[in-house]
Design an enzyme around this catalytic site. Structure first.
Site, PDB file in Angstrom:
ATOM      1  N   LYS A  26       2.088  -3.851   6.587  1.00 36.72           N
ATOM      2  CA  LYS A  26       2.495  -3.842   5.172  1.00 36.72           C
ATOM      3  C   LYS A  26       4.026  -3.750   5.078  1.00 36.72           C
ATOM      4  O   LYS A  26       4.654  -4.459   4.298  1.00 36.72           O
ATOM      5  CB  LYS A  26       1.850  -2.664   4.429  1.00 36.72           C
ATOM      6  CG  LYS A  26       0.343  -2.775   4.279  1.00 36.72           C
ATOM      7  CD  LYS A  26      -0.077  -3.973   3.453  1.00 36.72           C
ATOM      8  CE  LYS A  26      -1.569  -4.110   3.285  1.00 36.72           C
ATOM      9  NZ  LYS A  26      -1.985  -5.443   2.811  1.00 36.72           N
TER      10      LYS A  26
ATOM     11  N   SER B   5       0.832  -1.204   0.000  1.00 34.29           N
ATOM     12  CA  SER B   5       0.000   0.000   0.000  1.00 34.29           C
ATOM     13  C   SER B   5       0.862   1.247   0.000  1.00 34.29           C
ATOM     14  O   SER B   5       1.974   1.259   0.559  1.00 34.29           O
ATOM     15  CB  SER B   5      -0.845  -0.030   1.275  1.00 34.29           C
ATOM     16  OG  SER B   5      -1.409   1.229   1.500  1.00 34.29           O
TER      17      SER B   5
ATOM     18  N   TYR C 299      -1.710  -0.936  10.878  1.00 36.10           N
ATOM     19  CA  TYR C 299      -1.993  -1.472   9.533  1.00 36.10           C
ATOM     20  C   TYR C 299      -0.788  -1.256   8.613  1.00 36.10           C
ATOM     21  O   TYR C 299      -0.308  -2.183   7.943  1.00 36.10           O
ATOM     22  CB  TYR C 299      -3.246  -0.796   8.955  1.00 36.10           C
ATOM     23  CG  TYR C 299      -3.413  -1.014   7.469  1.00 36.10           C
ATOM     24  CD1 TYR C 299      -3.791  -2.252   6.967  1.00 36.10           C
ATOM     25  CD2 TYR C 299      -3.158   0.010   6.549  1.00 36.10           C
ATOM     26  CE1 TYR C 299      -3.927  -2.465   5.599  1.00 36.10           C
ATOM     27  CE2 TYR C 299      -3.294  -0.183   5.189  1.00 36.10           C
ATOM     28  CZ  TYR C 299      -3.682  -1.426   4.715  1.00 36.10           C
ATOM     29  OH  TYR C 299      -3.800  -1.623   3.365  1.00 36.10           O
TER      30      TYR C 299
HETATM   31  P1  NAD Z   1     -11.180  -6.297   1.210  1.00 35.57           P
HETATM   32  O1  NAD Z   1     -11.392  -6.259   2.672  1.00 35.57           O
HETATM   33  O2  NAD Z   1     -12.340  -6.021   0.320  1.00 35.57           O
HETATM   34  O3  NAD Z   1     -10.554  -7.699   0.790  1.00 35.57           O
HETATM   35  C1  NAD Z   1      -9.719  -8.440   1.639  1.00 35.57           C
HETATM   36  C2  NAD Z   1     -10.270  -9.853   1.709  1.00 35.57           C
HETATM   37  O4  NAD Z   1      -9.454 -10.648   2.556  1.00 35.57           O
HETATM   38  C3  NAD Z   1     -11.689  -9.891   2.280  1.00 35.57           C
HETATM   39  O5  NAD Z   1     -12.513 -10.606   1.388  1.00 35.57           O
HETATM   40  C4  NAD Z   1     -11.529 -10.627   3.614  1.00 35.57           C
HETATM   41  O6  NAD Z   1     -12.664 -11.397   3.925  1.00 35.57           O
HETATM   42  C5  NAD Z   1     -10.295 -11.469   3.342  1.00 35.57           C
HETATM   43  N1  NAD Z   1      -9.525 -11.860   4.525  1.00 35.57           N
HETATM   44  C6  NAD Z   1      -9.067 -11.052   5.526  1.00 35.57           C
HETATM   45  N2  NAD Z   1      -8.375 -11.786   6.419  1.00 35.57           N
HETATM   46  C7  NAD Z   1      -8.383 -13.070   5.968  1.00 35.57           C
HETATM   47  C8  NAD Z   1      -7.845 -14.277   6.457  1.00 35.57           C
HETATM   48  N3  NAD Z   1      -7.149 -14.340   7.602  1.00 35.57           N
HETATM   49  N4  NAD Z   1      -8.052 -15.422   5.749  1.00 35.57           N
HETATM   50  C9  NAD Z   1      -8.759 -15.379   4.598  1.00 35.57           C
HETATM   51  N5  NAD Z   1      -9.301 -14.271   4.095  1.00 35.57           N
HETATM   52  C10 NAD Z   1      -9.112 -13.108   4.775  1.00 35.57           C
HETATM   53  O7  NAD Z   1      -9.991  -5.300   0.881  1.00 35.57           O
HETATM   54  P2  NAD Z   1      -9.446  -4.788  -0.525  1.00 35.57           P
HETATM   55  O8  NAD Z   1      -9.739  -3.339  -0.622  1.00 35.57           O
HETATM   56  O9  NAD Z   1      -9.875  -5.688  -1.607  1.00 35.57           O
HETATM   57  O10 NAD Z   1      -7.887  -4.923  -0.271  1.00 35.57           O
HETATM   58  C11 NAD Z   1      -7.167  -6.073  -0.672  1.00 35.57           C
HETATM   59  C12 NAD Z   1      -5.733  -5.939  -0.198  1.00 35.57           C
HETATM   60  O11 NAD Z   1      -5.185  -4.735  -0.732  1.00 35.57           O
HETATM   61  C13 NAD Z   1      -5.588  -5.834   1.315  1.00 35.57           C
HETATM   62  O12 NAD Z   1      -4.430  -6.544   1.698  1.00 35.57           O
HETATM   63  C14 NAD Z   1      -5.403  -4.355   1.548  1.00 35.57           C
HETATM   64  O13 NAD Z   1      -4.663  -4.097   2.703  1.00 35.57           O
HETATM   65  C15 NAD Z   1      -4.645  -3.942   0.308  1.00 35.57           C
HETATM   66  N6  NAD Z   1      -4.834  -2.516  -0.021  1.00 35.57           N
HETATM   67  C16 NAD Z   1      -6.089  -2.027  -0.189  1.00 35.57           C
HETATM   68  C17 NAD Z   1      -6.266  -0.664  -0.452  1.00 35.57           C
HETATM   69  C18 NAD Z   1      -7.643  -0.075  -0.584  1.00 35.57           C
HETATM   70  O14 NAD Z   1      -7.783   1.120  -0.398  1.00 35.57           O
HETATM   71  N7  NAD Z   1      -8.669  -0.859  -0.915  1.00 35.57           N
HETATM   72  C19 NAD Z   1      -5.150   0.167  -0.587  1.00 35.57           C
HETATM   73  C20 NAD Z   1      -3.879  -0.389  -0.450  1.00 35.57           C
HETATM   74  C21 NAD Z   1      -3.729  -1.747  -0.178  1.00 35.57           C
HETATM   75  N1  UFG Z   2     -11.724  11.636   3.606  1.00 40.01           N
HETATM   76  C1  UFG Z   2     -12.685  12.559   3.994  1.00 40.01           C
HETATM   77  N2  UFG Z   2     -13.817  12.094   4.577  1.00 40.01           N
HETATM   78  C2  UFG Z   2     -14.052  10.770   4.813  1.00 40.01           C
HETATM   79  C3  UFG Z   2     -13.069   9.836   4.414  1.00 40.01           C
HETATM   80  C4  UFG Z   2     -11.910  10.315   3.806  1.00 40.01           C
HETATM   81  O1  UFG Z   2     -12.518  13.762   3.815  1.00 40.01           O
HETATM   82  O2  UFG Z   2     -15.100  10.430   5.376  1.00 40.01           O
HETATM   83  C5  UFG Z   2     -10.520  12.130   2.944  1.00 40.01           C
HETATM   84  C6  UFG Z   2      -9.233  11.785   3.689  1.00 40.01           C
HETATM   85  O3  UFG Z   2      -8.956  12.733   4.666  1.00 40.01           O
HETATM   86  C7  UFG Z   2      -8.233  11.752   2.533  1.00 40.01           C
HETATM   87  C8  UFG Z   2      -9.061  11.252   1.340  1.00 40.01           C
HETATM   88  O4  UFG Z   2     -10.421  11.494   1.693  1.00 40.01           O
HETATM   89  O5  UFG Z   2      -7.785  13.041   2.239  1.00 40.01           O
HETATM   90  C9  UFG Z   2      -8.889   9.767   1.069  1.00 40.01           C
HETATM   91  O6  UFG Z   2      -9.137   9.037   2.262  1.00 40.01           O
HETATM   92  P1  UFG Z   2      -9.306   7.458   2.267  1.00 40.01           P
HETATM   93  O7  UFG Z   2      -9.615   7.039   3.653  1.00 40.01           O
HETATM   94  O8  UFG Z   2     -10.260   7.044   1.197  1.00 40.01           O
HETATM   95  O9  UFG Z   2      -7.885   6.950   1.781  1.00 40.01           O
HETATM   96  P2  UFG Z   2      -6.462   7.110   2.464  1.00 40.01           P
HETATM   97  O10 UFG Z   2      -5.558   7.656   1.407  1.00 40.01           O
HETATM   98  O11 UFG Z   2      -6.504   7.825   3.734  1.00 40.01           O
HETATM   99  O12 UFG Z   2      -6.066   5.607   2.778  1.00 40.01           O
HETATM  100  C10 UFG Z   2      -6.352   4.575   1.841  1.00 40.01           C
HETATM  101  C11 UFG Z   2      -6.553   3.269   2.596  1.00 40.01           C
HETATM  102  C12 UFG Z   2      -5.283   2.794   3.163  1.00 40.01           C
HETATM  103  C13 UFG Z   2      -4.276   2.701   2.101  1.00 40.01           C
HETATM  104  C14 UFG Z   2      -4.110   4.003   1.388  1.00 40.01           C
HETATM  105  C15 UFG Z   2      -3.199   3.803   0.227  1.00 40.01           C
HETATM  106  O13 UFG Z   2      -7.482   3.438   3.632  1.00 40.01           O
HETATM  107  O14 UFG Z   2      -5.465   1.514   3.684  1.00 40.01           O
HETATM  108  O15 UFG Z   2      -5.369   4.460   0.893  1.00 40.01           O
HETATM  109  O16 UFG Z   2      -2.923   4.994  -0.345  1.00 40.01           O
HETATM  110  F1  UFG Z   2      -3.110   2.328   2.618  1.00 40.01           F
END
Ligand code: NAD
Ligand code: UFG
Length: 349
Positions: free
Chosen positions: A157, A129, A153
């Site tokens: 990572k 991430s 979190y």
């Molecule tokens: P998500 O929660 O939709 O998907 C994660 C999945 O993993 C879920 O379906 C959950 O049920 C499953 N899971 C969690 N723990 C588990 C376990 N112990 N065994 C089996 N399954 C398990 O999240 P996402 O947005 O699809 O994110 C996927 C990956 O990408 C995550 O590792 C997250 O940290 C990473 N990531 C997401 C974002 C974002 O903003 N969505 C940004 C950066 C990185």
């Molecule tokens: N924000 C608001 N109101 C809300 C939620 C978010 O103003 O209710 C703003 C935040 O302050 C930020 C922007 O919207 O400026 C994006 O916020 P997000 O929570 O959507 O995303 P972040 O960039 O804070 O974090 C996300 C994931 C992390 C991941 C990261 C990777 O939550 O897990 O993106 O860039 F690591």
């Protein structure tokens, strides 16, 4: 039959979109997910959307910390690679419950790596991430920018990235892609799969979406006094289908480049968009007004974060192609067809 990929967390948001792209590319996919933050409907809809390729998808409800269950899956199928999405991702919750995050994300990953090694599958794509860049001093973030975890979190990572570098140093048979995602948004253009987090969403787009369908009255804007164009936080939003395609590009690299070691890639667009710009784009796409409440800064939030994408473009031959307008169009299509996410049946079925 095409190459076979194990997808942990494949029922989740990024996972489900990636599994669909894998199937359409001719891969066979085996999903393991404990459904902690997802629904089995997502897997079913992916199979439907994949048409004739849907038969190449298998699902097991498994927690990746359950080594015996994982071994059973590996003992019956030979995997060419693993894409590892499974993990918990709510930043605030990780601050409240650090052990839950270390246990799930770190122990889960170690269990997976051990079973992979035992079965001779040493190709891994890992969901890292942009959070690992913390509050960056210099922008855009390159893969060489300084790293810093702002919460448990983010710490998981960073630790998993380190574990991956270490296992590759110890055994060069490991081929690993650490993909640092920026902010995935949007949904598949069909509107049948999308993001549906359990409980109160943490991220901007699912919150905007819930306001647009009447599930919440207002959107809180976290800070309008940043040194940005309009005072609100700036992020690099990337269409989830572009992100999914980035994983396919990473897999192709594994199979085509014998010199792969443990590599890091940013997956973003390289463009920064503010909260207010995102709200305006969504309002335009949906025709809905999103009432705003100006709130204070959210602790731990970076002011501006966006990627340098040159490395992925050059080495993975991948570049994000969707615009903010297309991200909002597809997010709204998903939201309007499924205002309660996977909670109620898809009207198309
Ligand atoms: P998500 O929660 O939709 O998907 C994660 C999945 O993993 C879920 O379906 C959950 O049920 C499953 N899971 C969690 N723990 C588990 C376990 N112990 N065994 C089996 N399954 C398990 O999240 P996402 O947005 O699809 O994110 C996927 C990956 O990408 C995550 O590792 C997250 O940290 C990473 N990531 C997401 C974002 C974002 O903003 N969505 C940004 C950066 C990185
Ligand atoms: N924000 C608001 N109101 C809300 C939620 C978010 O103003 O209710 C703003 C935040 O302050 C930020 C922007 O919207 O400026 C994006 O916020 P997000 O929570 O959507 O995303 P972040 O960039 O804070 O974090 C996300 C994931 C992390 C991941 C990261 C990777 O939550 O897990 O993106 O860039 F690591």
């Amino acid at each position: 039959m095409g190459r076979c990929v194990l997808v942990t967390g494949g029922a989740g948001y990024v996972g489900s979109h990636t599994v669909l792209q894998l199937l359409l590319e001719g891969f066979t996919a085996v999903v393991v997910d404990n459904l902690d933050n997802s629904s089995e409907f997502a897997v079913q809809r992916v199979a439907q959307l994949a048409g004739e390729f849907g038969k190449n998808l298998t699902f097991h409800r498994i927690d990746i910390r359950d080594i015996e269950a994982l071994e059973k899956v590996f003992s019956t199928t030979k995997f060419d690679a693993v894409i590892h999405f499974a993990g918990l991702k709510a930043v605030g919750e990780s601050v409240q419950k650090p052990l839950l995050y270390y246990k799930n994300n770190i122990i889960g990953t170690i269990a997976l790596l051990e079973v992979m090694a035992a079965y001779g599958c040493k190709k891994l794509v890992f969901s890292s991430s942009a959070t690992v860049y913390g509050w960056p001093k210099d922008l855009p973030c390159t893969e060489e920018s300084p790293l810093c975890a702002m919460n448990p979190y983010g710490q998981t990572k960073l630790m998993i990235e380190e574990i991956c570098h270490d296992i590759h140093r110890a055994d060069s048979d490991w081929k690993i892609m650490l993909l640092r995602y920026f902010n995935p948004v949007g949904a598949h253009s069909s509107g049948h799969i999308g993001e549906d987090p359990r409980g109160i969403p943490n991220n901007l787009m699912p919150l905007i979406q819930q306001v647009s369908v009447g599930r919440r009255p207002t959107l809180a804007v976290f800070g309008n006094d940043y040194s940005t164009k309009d005072g609100t936080g700036v992020r690099d939003y990337i269409h989830v289908v572009d992100l999914a395609d980035g994983h396919i590009a990473a897999l192709h690299k594994f199979f085509e480049d014998p010199n792969i070691g443990c590599e890091v890639y940013n997956l973003g667009t390289g463009n920064g968009t503010s909260v207010l710009e995102m709200v305006a784009a969504f309002e335009k796409a949906s025709g809905k007004k999103i009432p705003l409440v100006m709130a204070g800064r959210r602790p731990g939030d970076a002011e501006i974060l966006y990627a340098c994408t040159a490395k992925a473009e050059k080495e993975l031959n991948w570049k994000a192609k969707y615009s903010i307008e297309e991200m909002c169009r597809d997010q709204w299509n998903w939201a309007s067809k499924n205002p309660w996410g996977y909670g109620l049946p898809d009207p198309a079925n």
